[in-house]
Design a protein around this motif. Sequence first.
Motif, PDB file in Angstrom:
ATOM      1  N   MET A  34       0.847  -1.189   0.000  1.00 55.51           N
ATOM      2  CA  MET A  34       0.000   0.000   0.000  1.00 55.51           C
ATOM      3  C   MET A  34       0.885   1.242   0.000  1.00 55.51           C
ATOM      4  N   ALA A  35       0.283   2.349  -0.383  1.00 58.16           N
ATOM      5  CA  ALA A  35       1.045   3.586  -0.456  1.00 58.16           C
ATOM      6  C   ALA A  35       0.120   4.769  -0.240  1.00 58.16           C
ATOM      7  N   ILE A  36       0.612   5.749   0.498  1.00 60.47           N
ATOM      8  CA  ILE A  36      -0.109   7.003   0.696  1.00 60.47           C
ATOM      9  C   ILE A  36       0.569   8.058  -0.160  1.00 60.47           C
ATOM     10  N   ARG A  37      -0.192   8.739  -0.958  1.00 63.08           N
ATOM     11  CA  ARG A  37       0.378   9.759  -1.831  1.00 63.08           C
ATOM     12  C   ARG A  37      -0.651  10.866  -2.042  1.00 63.08           C
ATOM     13  N   PRO A  38      -0.201  12.057  -2.440  1.00 65.15           N
ATOM     14  CA  PRO A  38      -1.161  13.128  -2.738  1.00 65.15           C
ATOM     15  C   PRO A  38      -2.027  12.759  -3.939  1.00 65.15           C
ATOM     16  N   TYR A  39      -3.297  13.123  -3.860  1.00 61.76           N
ATOM     17  CA  TYR A  39      -4.216  12.868  -4.971  1.00 61.76           C
ATOM     18  C   TYR A  39      -3.829  13.775  -6.125  1.00 61.76           C
ATOM     19  N   TRP A  40      -3.647  13.171  -7.320  1.00 60.75           N
ATOM     20  CA  TRP A  40      -3.064  13.933  -8.427  1.00 60.75           C
ATOM     21  C   TRP A  40      -3.971  15.058  -8.909  1.00 60.75           C
ATOM     22  N   ARG A  41      -5.288  14.936  -8.716  1.00 68.06           N
ATOM     23  CA  ARG A  41      -6.183  16.009  -9.136  1.00 68.06           C
ATOM     24  C   ARG A  41      -6.273  17.130  -8.096  1.00 68.06           C
ATOM     25  N   ASP A  42      -6.014  16.782  -6.835  1.00 67.34           N
ATOM     26  CA  ASP A  42      -6.080  17.764  -5.756  1.00 67.34           C
ATOM     27  C   ASP A  42      -4.991  17.416  -4.745  1.00 67.34           C
ATOM     28  N   PRO A  43      -3.808  18.028  -4.844  1.00 64.43           N
ATOM     29  CA  PRO A  43      -2.681  17.668  -3.971  1.00 64.43           C
ATOM     30  C   PRO A  43      -2.957  17.868  -2.487  1.00 64.43           C
ATOM     31  N   THR A  44      -4.014  18.607  -2.124  1.00 63.66           N
ATOM     32  CA  THR A  44      -4.321  18.801  -0.703  1.00 63.66           C
ATOM     33  C   THR A  44      -5.003  17.576  -0.096  1.00 63.66           C
ATOM     34  N   ARG A  45      -5.469  16.652  -0.941  1.00 64.01           N
ATOM     35  CA  ARG A  45      -6.105  15.421  -0.474  1.00 64.01           C
ATOM     36  C   ARG A  45      -5.136  14.251  -0.628  1.00 64.01           C
ATOM     37  N   PHE A  46      -5.434  13.151   0.065  1.00 61.74           N
ATOM     38  CA  PHE A  46      -4.574  11.972   0.016  1.00 61.74           C
ATOM     39  C   PHE A  46      -5.340  10.799  -0.598  1.00 61.74           C
ATOM     40  N   GLN A  47      -4.574   9.901  -1.219  1.00 60.45           N
ATOM     41  CA  GLN A  47      -5.155   8.668  -1.729  1.00 60.45           C
ATOM     42  C   GLN A  47      -4.322   7.497  -1.216  1.00 60.45           C
ATOM     43  N   ILE A  48      -4.977   6.356  -1.003  1.00 64.81           N
ATOM     44  CA  ILE A  48      -4.313   5.144  -0.531  1.00 64.81           C
ATOM     45  C   ILE A  48      -4.528   4.066  -1.581  1.00 64.81           C
ATOM     46  N   ASP A  49      -3.436   3.531  -2.120  1.00 64.64           N
ATOM     47  CA  ASP A  49      -3.503   2.437  -3.091  1.00 64.64           C
ATOM     48  C   ASP A  49      -3.304   1.116  -2.351  1.00 64.64           C
ATOM     49  N   PHE A  50      -4.198   0.152  -2.571  1.00 65.37           N
ATOM     50  CA  PHE A  50      -4.091  -1.124  -1.874  1.00 65.37           C
ATOM     51  C   PHE A  50      -4.814  -2.201  -2.667  1.00 65.37           C
ATOM     52  N   TYR A  51      -4.513  -3.455  -2.319  1.00 64.31           N
ATOM     53  CA  TYR A  51      -5.177  -4.613  -2.903  1.00 64.31           C
ATOM     54  C   TYR A  51      -6.079  -5.226  -1.830  1.00 64.31           C
ATOM     55  N   PRO A  52      -7.378  -5.102  -1.948  1.00 64.42           N
ATOM     56  CA  PRO A  52      -8.272  -5.641  -0.919  1.00 64.42           C
ATOM     57  C   PRO A  52      -8.267  -7.164  -0.908  1.00 64.42           C
ATOM     58  N   VAL A  53      -8.788  -7.720   0.167  1.00 58.68           N
ATOM     59  CA  VAL A  53      -8.843  -9.169   0.318  1.00 58.68           C
ATOM     60  C   VAL A  53      -9.722  -9.773  -0.776  1.00 58.68           C
ATOM     61  N   ASP A  54      -9.249 -10.916  -1.335  1.00 56.65           N
ATOM     62  CA  ASP A  54      -9.976 -11.650  -2.378  1.00 56.65           C
ATOM     63  C   ASP A  54     -10.195 -10.797  -3.627  1.00 56.65           C
ATOM     64  N   SER A  55      -9.214  -9.967  -3.960  1.00 57.34           N
ATOM     65  CA  SER A  55      -9.319  -9.143  -5.162  1.00 57.34           C
ATOM     66  C   SER A  55      -7.989  -9.154  -5.893  1.00 57.34           C
ATOM     67  N   LYS A  56      -8.045  -9.221  -7.230  1.00 58.37           N
ATOM     68  CA  LYS A  56      -6.839  -9.230  -8.042  1.00 58.37           C
ATOM     69  C   LYS A  56      -6.502  -7.847  -8.590  1.00 58.37           C
ATOM     70  N   THR A  57      -7.377  -6.898  -8.395  1.00 58.78           N
ATOM     71  CA  THR A  57      -7.158  -5.568  -8.940  1.00 58.78           C
ATOM     72  C   THR A  57      -6.859  -4.576  -7.825  1.00 58.78           C
ATOM     73  N   ARG A  58      -6.051  -3.600  -8.160  1.00 61.42           N
ATOM     74  CA  ARG A  58      -5.689  -2.579  -7.185  1.00 61.42           C
ATOM     75  C   ARG A  58      -6.850  -1.611  -6.991  1.00 61.42           C
ATOM     76  N   LYS A  59      -7.093  -1.250  -5.752  1.00 55.30           N
ATOM     77  CA  LYS A  59      -8.130  -0.293  -5.420  1.00 55.30           C
ATOM     78  C   LYS A  59      -7.486   1.003  -4.942  1.00 55.30           C
ATOM     79  N   ARG A  60      -8.190   2.090  -5.164  1.00 60.34           N
ATOM     80  CA  ARG A  60      -7.696   3.393  -4.735  1.00 60.34           C
ATOM     81  C   ARG A  60      -8.761   4.070  -3.892  1.00 60.34           C
ATOM     82  N   THR A  61      -8.384   4.450  -2.692  1.00 62.26           N
ATOM     83  CA  THR A  61      -9.280   5.170  -1.807  1.00 62.26           C
ATOM     84  C   THR A  61      -8.832   6.620  -1.739  1.00 62.26           C
ATOM     85  N   VAL A  62      -9.684   7.522  -2.194  1.00 57.98           N
ATOM     86  CA  VAL A  62      -9.386   8.951  -2.139  1.00 57.98           C
ATOM     87  C   VAL A  62     -10.059   9.518  -0.891  1.00 57.98           C
TER      88      VAL A  62
END
Length: 357
Positions: free
Chosen positions: A1-29
């Motif tokens: 997982m990784a915490i990084r600034p949201y590219w559309r709004d640098p004042t917000r954060f996004q978390i990239d992660f792979y949820p349980v039983d999922s093969k695709t990466r999810k992004r939580t803004v």
Amino acid sequence: MAIRPYWRDPTRFQIDFYPVDSKTRKRTVLPPGITKKTAIEIEKDLCSAKKNNQPRLSVSATVNELFRDYLAYSKNYLAPSTIKDVEMVFNNSISKILGDFRAEDLNRQHMNSYIKIRSKIKYRNRPPKNKTMLREMRYVSAFITWCRENIRGFRNTDFSLPKLKVIKPKPIILTFEEAIKLIVSANQLTRTWLLVITDGILRKSEASNLTWPDIDFERKTIKVIQKGGEENIKPITDITITEINKLSRRTKFVFQSPVKKAPAPLRDLRGSIEAARKKAGIEKRVYPHLLRHSMSTLFLEAGGDLRTLQGILGHSDIKMTEWYTQIMVEQKRKQLNNLGLDRALTKALEEQKNNDN
């Protein structure tokens, strides 16, 4: 997982992660107003949620018995392409060489034996390179780490990887004249795309993801989103502005696929790049990132300093930028060899020695 600034709004954060039983990466803004400290706490909650799904396995199990569970567990964390590569390596090599051993008993001697046996398994009549075997052994190391963290009573303190010498290929770059010929020989869309990469010294993804609001035509700059989600403003020349103005502005992306409302995929541009290479008479293998390497090297040869180049390339560590100084040394050595100074001096010294005798 990784915490990084949201590219559309640098004042917000996004978390990239792979949820349980999922093969695709999810992004939580995260919503506006969330601090970095709160974002870290949210990330910890996601981690703890994953740890609740840890399996309970036997300590005395073999590698073959445990590796399948390791793959199923890793699908929640690793990218699908990485999982596919690990599965292929396990089926072709690891299961055949190390599969019958107990995972807790694996040590350095087992890995030395793995190298000896693996080096004899050829693919397309070619033995594997050290770089390939090192990657495969790192998969085994990650598997052992998983066993230590997830199997109660698993004790393996003797496991370690042997060192393998990896020979890096000699760097190849385009000369300034070759880069110009390549760009001029391409069609309009590919020419502009290559010109943006060359002028801004961009990665291919940075050029492909350019949108029209990212281009400031008055200040002659472009805004790119680099690795890690950081923004970087780069200057561009008049000729690049002129070529960009020839493209249609009815699309969201500057280089947009005619089929989907998404950036033009690289596979659609490879044929045009190859045609431009042949038309320009370039014998070297040409790919988009080669232009980035070439312009970085030419920048240093023109008197540019490493710190400035580091800022242009967006490298977090200057050691990554210092790699281009090695290319300069190789280029200078090649040019000196072309002068024939070594051969001429050797011949002159032999003649002088014969005259003295």
